[in-house]
Design a protein around this motif. Structure first.
Motif, short mmCIF file in Angstrom:
data_model
loop_
_atom_site.label_atom_id
_atom_site.label_comp_id
_atom_site.label_asym_id
_atom_site.label_seq_id
_atom_site.Cartn_x
_atom_site.Cartn_y
_atom_site.Cartn_z
N MET A 1 70.02 17.18 -42.04
CA MET A 1 69.45 16.38 -43.14
C MET A 1 69.53 17.19 -44.43
O MET A 1 69.11 18.35 -44.47
N SER A 2 70.09 16.57 -45.49
CA SER A 2 70.10 17.33 -46.75
C SER A 2 68.85 16.96 -47.54
O SER A 2 68.46 15.79 -47.62
N LEU A 3 68.23 17.99 -48.11
CA LEU A 3 66.98 17.79 -48.83
C LEU A 3 67.27 17.30 -50.24
O LEU A 3 68.22 17.75 -50.88
N THR A 4 66.41 16.40 -50.73
CA THR A 4 66.65 15.83 -52.06
C THR A 4 65.59 16.25 -53.07
O THR A 4 65.76 16.07 -54.27
N GLY A 5 64.44 16.74 -52.59
CA GLY A 5 63.36 17.08 -53.52
C GLY A 5 62.57 15.84 -53.95
O GLY A 5 61.80 15.90 -54.91
N GLU A 6 62.75 14.75 -53.22
CA GLU A 6 62.02 13.52 -53.58
C GLU A 6 60.77 13.36 -52.73
O GLU A 6 60.73 13.77 -51.57
N MET A 7 59.76 12.74 -53.34
CA MET A 7 58.60 12.38 -52.53
C MET A 7 58.87 11.02 -51.88
O MET A 7 59.80 10.30 -52.29
N LEU A 8 58.06 10.72 -50.89
CA LEU A 8 58.27 9.49 -50.12
C LEU A 8 57.05 8.60 -50.31
O LEU A 8 55.96 8.92 -49.84
N ILE A 9 57.26 7.52 -51.05
CA ILE A 9 56.15 6.59 -51.25
C ILE A 9 56.52 5.31 -50.52
O ILE A 9 57.46 4.61 -50.90
N GLY A 10 55.81 5.03 -49.42
CA GLY A 10 56.20 3.93 -48.55
C GLY A 10 57.64 4.14 -48.11
O GLY A 10 58.02 5.23 -47.69
N ALA A 11 58.45 3.07 -48.23
CA ALA A 11 59.84 3.17 -47.79
C ALA A 11 60.73 3.81 -48.84
O ALA A 11 61.91 4.07 -48.60
N GLY A 12 60.19 4.08 -50.02
CA GLY A 12 61.00 4.60 -51.12
C GLY A 12 61.03 6.12 -51.18
O GLY A 12 60.22 6.81 -50.57
N ALA A 13 62.01 6.63 -51.95
CA ALA A 13 62.09 8.07 -52.21
C ALA A 13 62.35 8.23 -53.70
O ALA A 13 63.25 7.60 -54.24
N LEU A 14 61.51 9.02 -54.37
CA LEU A 14 61.73 9.21 -55.80
C LEU A 14 61.27 10.60 -56.22
O LEU A 14 60.42 11.21 -55.58
N ARG A 15 61.86 11.06 -57.33
CA ARG A 15 61.54 12.40 -57.83
C ARG A 15 60.29 12.33 -58.68
O ARG A 15 60.18 11.49 -59.57
N GLY A 16 59.37 13.23 -58.43
CA GLY A 16 58.18 13.29 -59.25
C GLY A 16 58.53 13.77 -60.65
O GLY A 16 59.41 14.61 -60.82
N THR A 17 57.84 13.22 -61.64
CA THR A 17 58.15 13.61 -63.02
C THR A 17 57.17 14.65 -63.54
O THR A 17 57.26 15.08 -64.68
N GLY A 18 56.21 15.06 -62.69
CA GLY A 18 55.28 16.12 -63.09
C GLY A 18 55.94 17.49 -62.93
O GLY A 18 57.15 17.60 -62.72
N GLN A 19 55.10 18.53 -63.03
CA GLN A 19 55.58 19.92 -63.00
C GLN A 19 56.55 20.16 -61.82
O GLN A 19 56.28 19.79 -60.69
N SER A 20 57.67 20.82 -62.14
CA SER A 20 58.68 21.09 -61.12
C SER A 20 58.36 22.41 -60.40
O SER A 20 57.85 23.34 -61.01
N PHE A 21 58.67 22.47 -59.13
CA PHE A 21 58.48 23.71 -58.37
C PHE A 21 59.47 23.74 -57.21
O PHE A 21 60.07 22.73 -56.87
N THR A 22 59.63 24.94 -56.64
CA THR A 22 60.49 25.05 -55.45
C THR A 22 59.72 25.75 -54.35
O THR A 22 58.67 26.35 -54.60
N GLY A 23 60.27 25.69 -53.15
CA GLY A 23 59.78 26.56 -52.09
C GLY A 23 60.40 27.93 -52.31
O GLY A 23 61.32 28.10 -53.11
N TYR A 24 59.88 28.92 -51.58
CA TYR A 24 60.42 30.29 -51.67
C TYR A 24 60.71 30.80 -50.27
O TYR A 24 60.00 30.46 -49.32
#
Ligand SMILES: NC(=O)C1=CN([C@@H]2O[C@H](COP(=O)(O)OP(=O)(O)OC[C@H]3O[C@@H](n4cnc5c(N)ncnc54)[C@H](OP(=O)(O)O)[C@@H]3O)[C@@H](O)[C@H]2O)C=CC1
Ligand SMILES: O=C(O)CCC(=O)C(=O)O
Length: 525
Positions: A1-24
């Motif tokens: 599975m390739s990661l997209t950085g999107e959150m999952l709201i119900g059946a949808g997937a979208l990028r949050g527009t708030g503060q950006s962050f990554t895992g480490y």
């Protein structure tokens, strides 16, 4: 599975527009792709509205449909294969064997809750048939069952990226109860969270359930969690983390127009009583085993044995010598994230600098890693130094050795609530154990003999809970099938006609449930 950085709201997937962050990468500190955008208040509101819309159809779905959904989620998490293990190891620094074991525990937990949903006794059905001829007043027909509370907010824990995270115990028990779930992913393992979240999202779709049954939100900072707990559609909260975090969420929940329960698992030092017979028989072996439990996963278990109590003896000397030697062999551990490492180092420095506390052993040290630490003191010092009873999250232990048995008994009596209390004993210690047990019961959710508290079994009799501050509600557990009760409430149906009653309450008993009939547990016929 390739990661997209999107959150999952119900059946949808979208990028949050708030503060950006990554895992480490926990070991190297390198940022891991992709970047995640924090959810906005509008995203929280949307996920909670969908959860609310899903509640009625989801709770009306048959036990079989809900059980199959949980099994589908488990199968899809299993199918993530090595990619999930690789990502979770990178994001947490936890060893492969531990993550593989945790995945087994996570999917096993989902499957256990599927069985629990089918078995049905969580509905706790009670039937008190009408007594029309009773004098002086007739009794109406009264029937009771448990129903789900409504949408639940779950906070993923940093230290168990699978078993206490997106599809962990809180999520599994809430979904089993019939409650839609909105998860706030822990920002320390966003990639792991996205993978598991997508597996659950796909299971919702394949099971034909309403999309709002599950949503996964990403974000850093307090705003997202605050908005989630405050959202009027949320009816309960599951949390594992810091005492400060759990208490803050509890305050938000209590201040709502409609206050809601927060089931927060927070802080515990898990006392271990080393009784004289056990030390005489096995002092050295116990010392070595203690260090194994203390240093497991760099000590990042809420069940970590952080406090030992004993009466001085040759056996205790053997324990301390063996523990000191084992500490000397203990490798420095990668901690989950920099904040947790910094908090651990601060806690250890505070212990080391406390008057009347001496070092009994230390593990290897390395830049950016945590060295295990073992300290000793006496009961009088412990009594006058309150911070010695605080949780130091990581591989730090404190032995309180004192010849005054009554001082140790007072110490136990004065402790805050705990997840666990462990007793090492032999037959020679039985009288002492029997005398202590009534106090131990008031202090902890689980009392264990001749073992170590780390590694909780997921089963029907488990209690992973305890009086404050171990948890915010001592009446419950966050592990095991009993956890489902946190998300249920009783409803009584008075004089409702047979054909209008929910299936679980009908005379015909179509779900084949064990029920209490006039107070007597009765088998299905
Ligand atoms: N006893 C236990 O089981 C555990 C204890 N800990 C303790 O917690 C410390 C920090 O670890 P961590 O796992 O990050 O736990 P935290 O309690 O700091 O955070 C857990 C989750 O709750 C959120 N949160 C925390 N405080 C608030 C708040 N005031 N308002 C809204 N949301 C909040 C966090 O969001 P965000 O991070 O985005 O702010 C995160 O998603 C450790 O050093 C350790 O002492 C940690 C894990 C387990
Ligand atoms: O010891 C375990 O298996 C569970 C520990 C736990 O609940 C935690 O560390 O948050």
């Amino acid at each position: 599975m390739s990661l997209t950085g999107e959150m999952l709201i119900g059946a949808g997937a979208l990028r949050g527009t708030g503060q950006s962050f990554t895992g480490y990468d926990a070991a190297s500190g390198a940022a891991l792709d992709p970047a995640y955008g924090s959810a906005t208040e509008a995203d929280v509101a949307r996920a909670c509205i969908l959860a609310d819309e899903a509640f009625a159809p989801y709770r009306a779905a048959s036990p079989e449909i809900r059980a199959k959904f949980l099994e589908l989620a488990a199968a899809k998490i299993d199918a993530l294969g090595d990619a999930l293990t690789d990502r979770a190891c990178a994001e947490t620094g936890l060893p492969r064997g531990r993550i593989e074991g945790e995945r087994g525990r996570t999917v096993g937990q989902l499957r256990l809750f599927a069985q629990e949903v089918r078995e049905g006794s969580w509905q706790d059905v009670r039937l008190d048939p009408a007594l029309p001829d009773r004098k002086p007043l007739p009794r109406p027909d009264l029937r009771m069952r448990m129903i789900p509370l409504g949408p639940v907010a779950v906070f993923g824990a940093s230290n168990f990226p699978l078993a206490f995270s997106v599809a962990g115990g809180d999520t599994a028990s809430a979904l089993a109860a019939g409650c839609p779930v909105v998860v706030k992913a822990h920002p320390a393992h966003p990639g792991t969270s996205e993978m598991v979240g997508r597996a659950v999202q796909a299971a919702v779709k394949e099971a034909g359930l309403p999309e709002g049954v599950f949503s996964l939100l990403f974000g850093v900072g307090d705003a997202l969690g605050t908005a989630l707990v405050a959202d009027p559609h949320i009816k309960a909260v599951g949390f594992t983390g810091s005492r400060a975090g759990g208490l803050a969420l509890g305050k938000i929940a209590a201040a709502r127009h409609e206050p809601i329960p927060v089931y927060a698992e927070m802080s515990s030092i898990n006392p271990v009583l080393l009784l004289p017979g056990a030390l005489a028989a096995n002092g050295a072996a116990l010392g070595k085993a203690f260090v194994g439990s203390l240093t497991m996963g760099a000590g990042q278990f809420c069940t970590n044995p952080g406090l030992l109590l004993a009466i001085p003896s040759d056996g205790l000397d053997a324990f301390v010598t063996a523990a000191g030697e084992a500490m000397g062999d203990a490798a420095a551990g990668v901690m989950l994230h920099k904040g947790i490492l910094a908090a651990y180092e601060k806690g250890v420095a505070k212990l080391a600098g406390s008057a009347g506390v001496k070092a009994l052993g230390e593990g290897h040290k390395a830049e950016g890693k945590a060295g295990a630490a073992f300290f000793g003191t006496d009961a009088a010092t412990f009594a006058k130094t309150p911070h010695l009873a605080d949780e130091v999250f990581g591989a730090a232990g404190l032995l309180v050795a004192d010849a005054d048995l009554m001082a140790l008994a007072r110490l136990i009596q004065g402790l805050e609530g705990q997840l666990t209390i462990t007793v090492h004993m032999t037959e020679d210690d039985e009288a002492l154990f029997t005398a202590l047990l009534p106090v131990l019961e008031t202090k902890a959710g689980r009392i264990l003999i001749n073992g170590w508290p780390t590694g909780v079994e997921v089963c029907h009799a488990m209690v992973h809970g305890g009086p404050f501050p171990a948890t915010s509600d001592a009446r419950t557990t966050s592990v095991g099938t009993l956890a489902i009760r946190r998300f249920l409430r009783p409803v009584c149906y008075q004089n409702v006609a047979e054909e209008l009653l929910p299936a679980a309450l009908q005379d015909a008993n179509p779900q084949g449930l064990w029920r209490r009939l006039d107070g007597v547990m009765t088998a299905p016929v």
